[in-house]
Design a protein around this motif. Structure first.
Motif, PDB file in Angstrom:
ATOM      1  N   ILE A 124       0.898  -1.031   0.022  1.00 46.26           N
ATOM      2  CA  ILE A 124      -0.130   0.091   0.051  1.00 46.26           C
ATOM      3  C   ILE A 124       0.850   1.294  -0.057  1.00 46.26           C
ATOM      4  N   THR A 125       0.777   2.040  -0.962  1.00 46.53           N
ATOM      5  CA  THR A 125       1.457   3.479  -0.958  1.00 46.53           C
ATOM      6  C   THR A 125       0.365   4.477  -1.326  1.00 46.53           C
ATOM      7  N   GLY A 126       0.608   5.685  -0.669  1.00 51.41           N
ATOM      8  CA  GLY A 126      -0.374   6.696  -0.817  1.00 51.41           C
ATOM      9  C   GLY A 126       0.136   8.158  -0.501  1.00 51.41           C
ATOM     10  N   SER A 127      -0.317   9.248  -1.258  1.00 49.77           N
ATOM     11  CA  SER A 127       0.463  10.381  -0.858  1.00 49.77           C
ATOM     12  C   SER A 127      -0.895  11.538  -1.171  1.00 49.77           C
ATOM     13  N   THR A 128      -0.915  12.468  -0.114  1.00 52.15           N
ATOM     14  CA  THR A 128      -2.043  13.435  -0.707  1.00 52.15           C
ATOM     15  C   THR A 128      -1.450  15.022  -0.078  1.00 52.15           C
ATOM     16  N   THR A 129      -2.081  15.792  -0.499  1.00 48.62           N
ATOM     17  CA  THR A 129      -1.795  17.491  -0.238  1.00 48.62           C
ATOM     18  C   THR A 129      -2.972  18.236   0.382  1.00 48.62           C
ATOM     19  N   LEU A 130      -2.867  18.654   1.820  1.00 45.86           N
ATOM     20  CA  LEU A 130      -3.972  19.142   2.617  1.00 45.86           C
ATOM     21  C   LEU A 130      -3.698  20.698   2.448  1.00 45.86           C
ATOM     22  N   ASN A 131      -4.488  21.236   1.944  1.00 50.41           N
ATOM     23  CA  ASN A 131      -4.329  23.016   1.828  1.00 50.41           C
ATOM     24  C   ASN A 131      -5.308  23.392   2.963  1.00 50.41           C
ATOM     25  N   PRO A 132      -4.686  24.240   3.834  1.00 51.61           N
ATOM     26  CA  PRO A 132      -5.438  24.595   5.176  1.00 51.61           C
ATOM     27  C   PRO A 132      -6.271  25.878   4.895  1.00 51.61           C
ATOM     28  N   TYR A 133      -6.283  26.418   3.694  1.00 52.05           N
ATOM     29  CA  TYR A 133      -7.067  27.704   3.243  1.00 52.05           C
ATOM     30  C   TYR A 133      -8.464  26.949   2.627  1.00 52.05           C
ATOM     31  N   LEU A 171      -9.084  20.004   8.940  1.00 51.76           N
ATOM     32  CA  LEU A 171      -7.866  20.140   8.732  1.00 51.76           C
ATOM     33  C   LEU A 171      -7.406  21.062   7.535  1.00 51.76           C
ATOM     34  N   GLY A 172      -8.210  20.727   6.625  1.00 53.12           N
ATOM     35  CA  GLY A 172      -7.850  21.514   5.356  1.00 53.12           C
ATOM     36  C   GLY A 172      -8.580  20.579   3.921  1.00 53.12           C
ATOM     37  N   ARG A 173      -8.294  20.999   2.878  1.00 50.54           N
ATOM     38  CA  ARG A 173      -8.852  20.828   1.785  1.00 50.54           C
ATOM     39  C   ARG A 173      -7.959  19.773   0.884  1.00 50.54           C
ATOM     40  N   ILE A 174      -8.245  18.685   0.468  1.00 51.08           N
ATOM     41  CA  ILE A 174      -7.304  17.683  -0.110  1.00 51.08           C
ATOM     42  C   ILE A 174      -7.311  18.034  -1.681  1.00 51.08           C
ATOM     43  N   THR A 175      -6.404  18.752  -2.008  1.00 49.83           N
ATOM     44  CA  THR A 175      -6.262  19.032  -3.312  1.00 49.83           C
ATOM     45  C   THR A 175      -5.569  18.109  -4.625  1.00 49.83           C
ATOM     46  N   ASN A 176      -4.719  17.267  -4.129  1.00 54.33           N
ATOM     47  CA  ASN A 176      -4.460  16.208  -5.013  1.00 54.33           C
ATOM     48  C   ASN A 176      -4.064  14.877  -4.169  1.00 54.33           C
ATOM     49  N   GLY A 177      -3.927  13.786  -4.717  1.00 59.05           N
ATOM     50  CA  GLY A 177      -3.515  12.565  -4.045  1.00 59.05           C
ATOM     51  C   GLY A 177      -3.380  11.449  -5.046  1.00 59.05           C
ATOM     52  N   SER A 178      -2.940  10.316  -4.356  1.00 53.93           N
ATOM     53  CA  SER A 178      -2.835   9.060  -4.895  1.00 53.93           C
ATOM     54  C   SER A 178      -2.553   7.961  -4.065  1.00 53.93           C
ATOM     55  N   LEU A 179      -3.401   6.963  -4.379  1.00 59.34           N
ATOM     56  CA  LEU A 179      -3.336   5.629  -3.599  1.00 59.34           C
ATOM     57  C   LEU A 179      -3.334   4.407  -4.376  1.00 59.34           C
TER      58      LEU A 179
END
Length: 899
Positions: free
Chosen positions: A698-707, A726-734
Motif C-alpha cells: 500500500i502506498t499513498g500520498s496527498t496534499t492538504l491545503n489549510p485555506y 484540517l484542510g482541503r485535499i487538493t491532490n492525492g494518489s493511492l
C-alpha cells in the motif's frame, strides 16, 4: 623408432643373456593374449641390437637399469588399434585366447577413444575389432541393462548393438535416442561416421512416453547428429493410430543452438482484416554476434505488416536489439462504407553495455517511437491497444576516475497517442561536482575540526525541448485544433534552459541527541524564451519573446533533527512480544529573499475583471522561481512502526522471533512563512507506505491545503480550522496490490513441462522480454501452471488533482482510478480456467476482459482464449505440442472483430 625403458633387480651372478631371454619369454606370453594395451612392449629380435643396450653405473651394485632403444622398423599388426580399449564388469569376464574373444557379464562397460558402451552382456572379438552388446532378463522376465552407446555427442539405447572399433561403424536394433527436444526411435540404425546415421522404420516425437501420444513415422530416415533429420514419405499418428494423409518428405530440426531457417505462419480469419497468414518469416544467423529476424502478416483485404528485428551482442562488452515495424491496415473491402486504410510505423531500439568493460562510462538506449495510432491497430493485444503514452531515452554518462564529478548527456522523447502530441528533449546535459571540503587538511591526525567539514558542491543542467502534433490523434477535436505542423513551426516551439545550483553545507558537532546542519544555497536559471500573457477582450493571448534571460534565487537555512524510540513489551510468552515505534521529527529555519519580484506581473483573465499573477518564465523548460520572500519554519515528522512476533516456521528454536513491518513510512511535512502577510501556512504533504504481511503493498500520498476557497475555487486567506476541518485535499494518489496463491502441488520430476527450446546462452534484450510478456499476457492459456491449483492477483490505483481550466474561469478536478484483476483455478487436475480484467472506476466500464480455458494433455495442450470486450474482440482455440521445436505445428481457429 621405439623407445622402451625397463627396470628390474637381479643377483650378482646374473648374465646379460639371461636378462634378454627373460624379456623375450615375457613378450611371447603377452603376444599370445594379443591385447592392444600390452603391445607397447616390443622384443629385441636381433642379437646385434645388444650393442644398443647401454649399461648405466649405479651406486647400488645389486640393482641395474637398462634403456632399450630399438631402431629397427617394426611392422604393426593389421588388427592393432590407435587407442587402448578399457573393460570393466561387475560379475565376471571370460577370455578365450584361441578365438581371441572376451566376454563381460553384469554392468559391463567398454571404453575406446570417445566411445563408451555399457550393457548387461558385452562380447569383444579382438580378431575383428568388434563389440556386441545384448540385454538380459531376470527371473520375472524384466529387462536388465539395455545396451547404451555414447559416441561423441550421440547417445543411444537399444535392444542390441554391434560396433567396429576400427571403422567406428555400428548397427543397432530397436534404438532410442534424444536429439534436443526430439525423441527418435528406429527399428534399425546404421552408423556411417561420427555424425551420420541411416535408419529404417523410424519414429519422431516430443512425447517422452514409451508409447507416445503422437509421432511421425517413416520407413527411411537420415539423421545428422544434433542438426537435422531427413525422411522419405512420412505419416503422422495419434494414440498409435496412423492417419491416411502423409507428406512426401519430412525435415526435422534437431539442433538446440541458433540456426537460420524459415518460420511457419499461422492461419487466421478476422471479420475486419479478412483471411490472413501471420508470423511468416525467416531467421538468419549472420555471425556469433549478429542475427536478424524478419516477419510479415498478410491479409486478404489488402492489409499487411512487416517487421525487421536485428540483434547484436559482444560478450562482456555490449548487446542490443532493433525492431522496425511498418503496417498498412485495411479494414473491410474498398468501397465498403466502413472501409479505412491507415499506414503506421514504429521503431524500437534497446542497447546496454557492460560496465566492467569501461568502468565509469555507461551508454544505454531504450527507444520506442512511432505513429500515434500504431498501438491501437495492433491486433489481439489489449495491453498495447490501451497504451496511450510511450517514452524513449538515450543516455551517456562519464564518471571521473577519482569519482569527484559526473557528466551525463541524454535524449528523451514522450508521446501522447490520444492527443497526437510528441515532446522531444535533446540534448540534455547534466554535470555534478561532488562536495569539496576546501578547509580540510590533506593530512590530518585525529578527528577533524568542525570548520573542516564545510563543503561546497555544484550541479548544472542544460535542457532543450520542442513539441509537434500530428493529425492522427484519436480525438478528432484535438487533432483539428493541433493541426499537422510544418518544420518551421516545429522549430518555433523549440525552447532551451539551464540551471546552476551551488549548495554550501556544514556538519556541526552533535548536541546530544540533536543534530544541527546549517546550509546555504544559490541557484540561477537561464532561459531562451519569455512568455507574456495579456487579455485581448475575449481571451488570454500569449506572446513568446526569444532571447537570453536569467533569474536567480538564494536561501539560508538551519535544520535540526533527532530520533525518538518507544517500545511496548507484551512478554516473551506472547505471540506478539513487542511493538516498536520510531519517530524522527525535524525542524528548520529558512530565509529566502525575494529576488524575483520583477519576474511576476498581473493580468486580467476573464470578462469579469478577475486577475491572476504569472511569471514570465512559467511554462519554460527550466521552470520559474517562486514569488515573494520567505522567512520561517519548515517542519516535519516521520514515523516507523514494526512488531516482534514469534516465528512459528523456525522449528530449530522455539524462542525464535521475526520482525513484521506495520508501517514502513508515515510522514507529514509543511512550512510557515513568518514574513508573509497572507497565506503563511504551506500545504501539508502526507506520505504513507507499508507492506503488510510481506504480501499487501500500500502506498499513498496527498496534499492538504489549510485555506478556504471562494465559489470560483480560488483560495482565500481563511483557515479551514475555523470549520473544524484540517484542510482541503487538493491532490492525492493511492495504490494497492496483493497476490494470493495456493501451495504448489507435488513435484513430478518425470513430468513433461513443455520447454520452449530456447538456448540458455541466448541474450534476451529488454524489448524481447517485453514482447514475450505481451504474448504471455494475451495467450495465458498456453502458459498455464497446473501445479498451482489457484492464484489471484488484485491491483487498485487512484489519483486526482485540482488544476485551473484552460479559460482561467476556475478549477477542475481530474480523477482517475482503475482496478486490475487476474487469476486462475483448476476445476480438475487437467482443466484450468482463468482470466484478467481492467475496470475504469470513474466510468464504471470494463476496459478489457480476457478469459481462457486450458486442458493439460501431457505432451500437448489445448487452449481457448476469449476477449469479448476491447478494441479487438477475439476468439481462438489452439491445440499444439508443448515442445518449442514443434510450436508451429498447431491446430488453430481464430476469429477477430475490430470495434
Amino acid at each position: 623408432m621405439l623407445l622402451t625403458q625397463i627396470s628390474f633387480s637381479q643377483s650378482k651372478t646374473a648374465t646379460n643373456t639371461k636378462e634378454l631371454t627373460n624379456i623375450r619369454q615375457l613378450n611371447d606370453s603377452l603376444k599370445a593374449v594379443d591385447s592392444p594395451e600390452l603391445r607397447t612392449i616390443k622384443p629385441l629380435t636381433d642379437s646385434s641390437s645388444a650393442s644398443l643396450l647401454k649399461k648405466k653405473n649405479n651406486s647400488d651394485s645389486t640393482a641395474k637399469k637398462y634403456v632399450v632403444i630399438d631402431s629397427v622398423n617394426v611392422k604393426i599388426s593389421k588388427d592393432s588399434l590407435d587407442a587402448p580399449v578399457n573393460y570393466t564388469a561387475s560379475d565376471s569376464g571370460v577370455l578365450e585366447i584361441r578365438n581371441k574373444k572376451f566376454y563381460l557379464y553384469g554392468s559391463a562397460s567398454t571404453k575406446y577413444s570417445s566411445m563408451n558402451l555399457t550393457s548387461s552382456v558385452i562380447e569383444i572379438d579382438n580378431s575383428s575389432n568388434t563389440a556386441k552388446a545384448y540385454f538380459t532378463r531376470d527371473s520375472t522376465g524384466k529387462v536388465l541393462e539395455r545396451p547404451k552407446l555414447i559416441d561423441g555427442e550421440m547417445e543411444t539405447e537399444s535392444d542390441s548393438m554391434f560396433y567396429n572399433f576400427k571403422t567406428r561403424r555400428g548397427l543397432t536394433k530397436s534404438t532410442y535416442t534424444k536429439q534436443g527436444e526430439m525423441f527418435v526411435y528406429g527399428e534399425r540404425f546404421k552408423k556411417i561416421n561420427d555424425d551420420e546415421y541411416f535408419g529404417a522404420r523410424a519414429r519422431f516425437t516430443t512425447c517422452n512416453l514409451d508409447t507416445p501420444h503422437f509421432a511421425f513415422k517413416s520407413n527411411k530416415v537420415k539423421l545428422i547428429n544434433k542438426k537435422w533429420a531427413f525422411t522419405g514419405m512420412v505419416f503422422p499418428e495419434f494414440e498409435s493410430v496412423p492417419l491416411p494423409i502423409g507428406l512426401p518428405f519430412g525435415i526435422f530440426p534437431l539442433s538446440t543452438g541458433r540456426h537460420s531457417g524459415m518460420l511457419a505462419p499461422r492461419f487466421t480469419t478476422t471479420q475486419t482484416f479478412g483471411i490472413g497468414l501471420e508470423g511468416l518469416g525467416y531467421y538468419h544467423v549472420l555471425s556469433d554476434h549478429f542475427d536478424i529476424l524478419t516477419r510479415a502478416n498478410i491479409y486478404s483485404y489488402g492489409g499487411y505488416s512487416i517487421n525487421v528485428s536485428p540483434t547484436y551482442r559482444k560478450r562482456y562488452k555490449y548487446q542490443g536489439a532493433l525492431r522496425l515495424d511498418y503496417n498498412v491496415t485495411k479494414i473491410n473491402f474498398k468501397g465498403d462504407p466502413d472501409f479505412s486504410k491507415t499506414k503506421t510505423f514504429n521503431v524500437t531500439w534497446s542497447h546496454t553495455n557492460d560496465s566492467k568493460k569501461r568502468p565509469g562510462t555507461a551508454f544505454a538506449a531504450n527507444v520506442n517511437f512511432g505513429s500515434s495510432r500504431f498501438n491501437r491497430l495492433v491486433a489481439n493485444n489489449n495491453a498495447l491497444n490501451f497504451t496511450n503514452k510511450t517514452n524513449s531515452s538515450i543516455s551517456y554518462s562519464k564518471t571521473a576516475n577519482d569519482g569527484s564529478s559526473n557528466l551525463s548527456i541524454t535524449a528523451n522523447h514522450s508521446q501522447d497517442n490520444n492527443l497526437g502530441r510528441y515532446d522531444i528533449s535533446l540534448p540534455n546535459v547534466n554535470y555534478t561536482l561532488n562536495t569539496l571540503y576546501p578547509l580540510k587538511k590533506r593530512e590530518s591526525v585525529g578527528e577533524s575540526k568542525w570548520y573542516e567539514k564545510l563543503g561546497i558542491g555544484y550541479t548544472g543542467s542544460l535542457q532543450n525541448r520542442f513539441t509537434f502534433f500530428t493529425q492522427s490523434a484519436t480525438d478528432t477535436t484535438v487533432a483539428a485544433y493541433h493541426r499537422k505542423m510544418s518544420l518551421g513551426e516545429i522549430l518555433d516551439t523549440m525552447q532551451w534552459g539551464a540551471t546552476h545550483n551551488i549548495p554550501i553545507t556544514l556538519a556541526l558537532p552533535a548536541m546530544g541527541a540533536i543534530q544541527l546542519a546549517p546550509s546555504i544555497s544559490f541557484q540561477e536559471k537561464w532561459y531562451g524564451s519569455k512568455f507574456s500573457r495579456s487579455w485581448n477582450g475575449q481571451k488570454v493571448d500569449t506572446l513568446i519573446e526569444k532571447g537570453f534571460y536569467a533569474a536567480r534565487e538564494m536561501s539560508f537555512g538551519l535544520s535540526a533533527n533527532t530520533a525518538i524510540f518507544g517500545t511496548f513489551n507484551f512478554g516473551k510468552n506472547k505471540r506478539i512480544q513487542a511493538i516498536r515505534h520510531v519517530i524522527r521529527p525535524s525542524i528548520g529555519l529558512t530565509y529566502k529573499p525575494d529576488m524575483n519580484r520583477n519576474s511576476y506581473y498581473t493580468t486580467q483573465i476573464d470578462s469579469l475583471g478577475r486577475t491572476a499573477r504569472f511569471s514570465y518564465y512559467e511554462g519554460s523548460v527550466a521552470g520559474a522561481f517562486g514569488e515573494g520572500k520567505f522567512g520561517g519554519l519548515t517542519f516535519g515528522i516521520q514515523n516507523n512502526l514494526e512488531m516482534k512476533v514469534r516465528d512459528k516456521n523456525d522449528s530449530t528454536n522455539e524462542n525464535a522471533t521475526k520482525k513484521v513491518k506495520i508501517i514502513d513510512n508515515f510522514a507529514i511535512t509543511s512550512a510557515y512563512n513568518l514574513m508573509a502577510d497572507s497565506f503563511a501556512l504551506s500545504p501539508f504533504n502526507i506520505i504513507i507506505g507499508t507492506s503488510l504481511f510481506n504480501n499487501v503493498n500500500i502506498t499513498g500520498s496527498t496534499t492538504l491545503n489549510p485555506y478556504k476557497v471562494d465559489r470560483f475555487g480560488r483560495q482565500i486567506n481563511e483557515y479551514m480550522f475555523s470549520e473544524g476541518k484540517l484542510g482541503r485535499i487538493t491532490n492525492g494518489s493511492l495504490s494497492f496490490s496483493t497476490s494470493f496463491k495456493s501451495k504448489q502441488g507435488s513435484d513430478n520430476k518425470n513430468k513433461q513441462t513443455g520447454t520452449t527450446g530456447q538456448d540458455v546462452d541466448r541474450i534476451i534484450t529488454p524489448e524481447e522480454q517485453q514482447r514475450e510478456l505481451d504474448y504471455i499476457r494475451n495467450n495465458p492459456s498456453e502458459f498455464a501452471d497446473f501445479d498451482i491449483p489457484w492464484s489471484v492477483n488484485v491491483g487498485f490505483s487512484m489519483n486526482f488533482s485540482r488544476t485551473m481550466k484552460a479559460d482561467y474561469s476556475g478549477f477542475q478536478t481530474n480523477f482517475y482510478s482503475s482496478v486490475n484483476l487476474n487469476g486462475d483455478f483448476n476445476f480438475s487436475p487437467k482443466w484450468k480456467m482463468g482470466g484478467n480484467t481492467f475496470l475504469d472506476v470513474k466510468t464504471m466500464k470494463v476496459g478489457s476482459l480476457s478469459l481462457f480455458v486450458s486442458r493439460e494433455m501431457h505432451c500437448w495442450q489445448m487452449s481457448i482464449n476469449v476477449t469479448p470486450i476491447g478494441i479487438y474482440r477475439s476468439f481462438n482455440i489452439t491445440i499444439s505440442p508443448k515442445s518449442g521445436i514443434l510450436r508451429d505445428l498447431k491446430i488453430n481457429r481464430t476469429r477477430q472483430f475490430y470495434m
